[in-house]
Design an enzyme around this catalytic site. Structure first.
Site, PDB file in Angstrom:
ATOM      1  CB  CYS A  29      -0.908   0.025   1.233  1.00  0.00           C
ATOM      2  SG  CYS A  29      -1.857  -1.481   1.530  1.00  0.00           S
ATOM      3  CG  ASP A 103      -7.043  -0.657   5.742  1.00  0.00           C
ATOM      4  OD1 ASP A 103      -6.763  -0.523   4.535  1.00  0.00           O
ATOM      5  OD2 ASP A 103      -7.629  -1.660   6.185  1.00  0.00           O
ATOM      6  CE  LYS A 104      -7.572   0.739  11.146  1.00  0.00           C
ATOM      7  NZ  LYS A 104      -7.375  -0.271  10.101  1.00  0.00           N
ATOM      8  CB  CYS A 174      -6.946  -4.049  -0.149  1.00  0.00           C
ATOM      9  SG  CYS A 174      -5.779  -4.849   0.980  1.00  0.00           S
ATOM     10  CD  GLU A 398      -9.502  -4.162   9.909  1.00  0.00           C
ATOM     11  OE1 GLU A 398      -9.699  -2.963   9.677  1.00  0.00           O
ATOM     12  OE2 GLU A 398      -8.899  -4.914   9.116  1.00  0.00           O
ATOM     13  CB  SER A 424     -11.194  -6.688   7.095  1.00  0.00           C
ATOM     14  OG  SER A 424     -10.809  -6.351   5.776  1.00  0.00           O
TER      15      SER A 424
END
Length: 508
Positions: A29, A103-104, A174, A398, A424
């Site tokens: 990512c 994500d975060k 993702c 998650e 998730s």
């Protein structure tokens, strides 16, 4: 000290721009973000600003998933926000660009932008392309679900390994509408990134051009003194919720928008999500529940394709301001989309069902995953995973390993899952997360016992257990909190400071 780095007297008269680059080698990512940081620096310099790049952390949800390390993921959101704040504030920067992927990263950057409220803009690193396996598109969601199918005997070890090797073909976040793409979508809709930012794939050459535009845009925001809280209004948050709901995005959008709104001083609560959800159609056939990924949507115009439909239906605030200096409606007027496409349409299959069955109670995720892999969870069961909340986990790890194992074993429509932890964005099925108050503080989920009859009534938005008030009172009187899982370090600190999931699990 500045001159030691090549800054001249002439430069000292120009705006100083912080560039928070979340590049790192721990996840695909983020592995490529430095080239976008360099592009943003070029844009800043071209507009007569002086860029200063610095880095901060990331924790890969996909790699830490199913391990004890997953507890650190949500904690990293707070560290990202704090570290960006400290550098930008401490070095007296005039403006801020954040460039992020995992994500975060997104909510952490947005919390910092709102908290600092210096002219700022966000840039997303873009999503990964789908992999190819047996002539079909695959992504990381397919691998997690194949683990469950392997445990059942429906997939061989060789097939699982081949899929694993094909699912992630390169850089980017993702592929589906999981948490990274859900949050990048929300940020674009809110007007804090440039149009197209959320959907252009990581490997697309347009991304580097966008990075230069980000630098130039930041300099215009400085000149006009437009600040994040001028853009992050209640209308902007409502727009983000509307698009997230319409596309079937990750449940993590609730947690993160609550946290960002808190930093922006915008009143936002669970009732806003419920109100907007009730009036918003589900129109995007996107993974995890659908068929398509973000790279597919990009071919037809990206998020603008969804936004135009919703704006025409009167479901978006078209007059909300954005970093372009134009409103949402004005931005959309300038974007060409392809209406003849298979992704955006009315989607059937809402899981508006009532689930009733015996509680299968597990204190924390590993025990539940192992039971599912052993075939001990059956159709009709209600799986309860508790002590995984903000304080109890700590960190609300998650449950993709668990949810994917359930789906992989063919139980996706027949087993409901209830937890005070998170899911998730790749999870799908009848699942209730973020249960509050959490078990660690004595919430009702802590009082359940194996075999209790639990009802998940989705149409009525109710979660009930067949016990009398006297029985609940008796159990509450006899309940004792579990000892903390960590007594030192960042996890112990977060457990002491974390608020309820209903408030975004922010630290106080």
């Amino acid at each position: 000290m500045l001159m030691a780095m090549g800054i001249t007297h002439e430069d000292m008269e120009k705006p100083f721009v912080a560039i928070a680059n979340l590049a790192s080698d721990v996840t695909p990512c983020n592995v490529h973000l430095s080239r976008f940081a360099n592009g943003a620096k070029e844009g800043v310099r071209a507009a007569e600003g002086i860029p200063f790049e610095f880095g901060t952390i990331t924790v890969s949800d996909g790699i830490s998933m199913g391990t004890e390390g997953m507890k650190t993921s949500l904690v990293s959101r707070e560290v990202i926000a704090d570290s960006i704040e400290l550098v930008t504030f401490g070095e007296r920067m005039d403006g801020l660009i954040t460039i992020a992927g995992c994500d975060k990263n997104m909510p952490g950057c947005m919390m910092a932008l709102a908290r600092l409220n210096v002219p700022g803009i966000f840039m997303y690193g873009g999503s990964i392309m789908p992999g190819q396996y047996n002539g079909r598109d695959v992504n990381i969601q397919d691998v997690f679900e194949a683990v469950g199918a392997y445990a059942k005997g429906d997939v061989t070890f060789e097939e699982l390994r081949e899929l694993e090797c094909a699912a992630c073909p390169g850089e980017g976040s993702c592929a589906g509408l999981f948490t990274a793409n859900t949050m990048s979508t929300a940020i674009e809709v809110m007007g804090m990134s440039l149009p197209g930012d959320a959907s252009i794939p990581a490997i697309d050459p347009r991304k580097l051009g966008e990075a230069r535009d980000v630098g130039r845009t930041l300099m215009r925001l400085l000149e006009e003194d437009v600040r994040p809280r001028d853009i992050m209004t209640k209308q902007a948050f409502e727009n983000a919720i509307t698009v997230g709901v319409a596309m079937g995005g990750s449940t993590n959008i609730v947690l993160h928008l609550l946290a960002i709104a808190n930093e922006a001083g915008v009143p936002l609560g669970l009732e806003d999500f419920e109100r907007i959800s009730a009036g918003t159609p589900y129109i995007a056939d996107m993974k995890p529940a659908g068929r398509y990924v973000m790279a597919d949507l990009s071919r037809y115009g990206g998020i603008a394709l969804v936004m135009k439909r919703l704006l025409a239906a009167g479901l978006l605030h078209g007059d909300a301001m954005t970093v372009t200096g134009k409103t949402v409606a004005q931005n959309l007027e300038g974007i060409t989309v392809i209406d003849d496409q298979p992704i955006i349409t009315q989607v059937a299959g809402h899981q508006e069902r009532v689930y009733r069955g015996p509680a299968r109670v597990f204190d924390q995720e590993p025990a539940a995953f192992q039971a599912i892999q052993r075939g001990e969870v059956k159709a009709g069961d209600i799986v309860i995973i508790r002590y995984e909340g903000p304080k109890g986990g700590p960190g609300m790890q998650e449950m993709l390993g668990v949810t994917a194992a359930i789906v992989g074993q063919g139980l996706g429509d027949d087993v409901a899952l209830v937890t005070d932890g998170r899911f998730s964005g790749a999870s799908h099925g009848p699942m209730v997360g973020h249960v509050a108050p959490e078990a660690a503080v004595g919430g009702p989920i802590a009082l359940l016992r194996e075999g209790d009859e639990v009802t998940l009534d989705i149409p009525a938005r109710q979660l009930n257990v067949k016990l009398t008030e006297e029985e609940m009172t008796d159990r509450r009187a006899n309940w004792q909190p579990l000892p903390p899982n960590y007594t030192t370090g960042a996890l112990a600190k977060y457990a002491k400071l974390a608020s309820s999931a209903s408030e975004g699990a922010i630290t106080r």
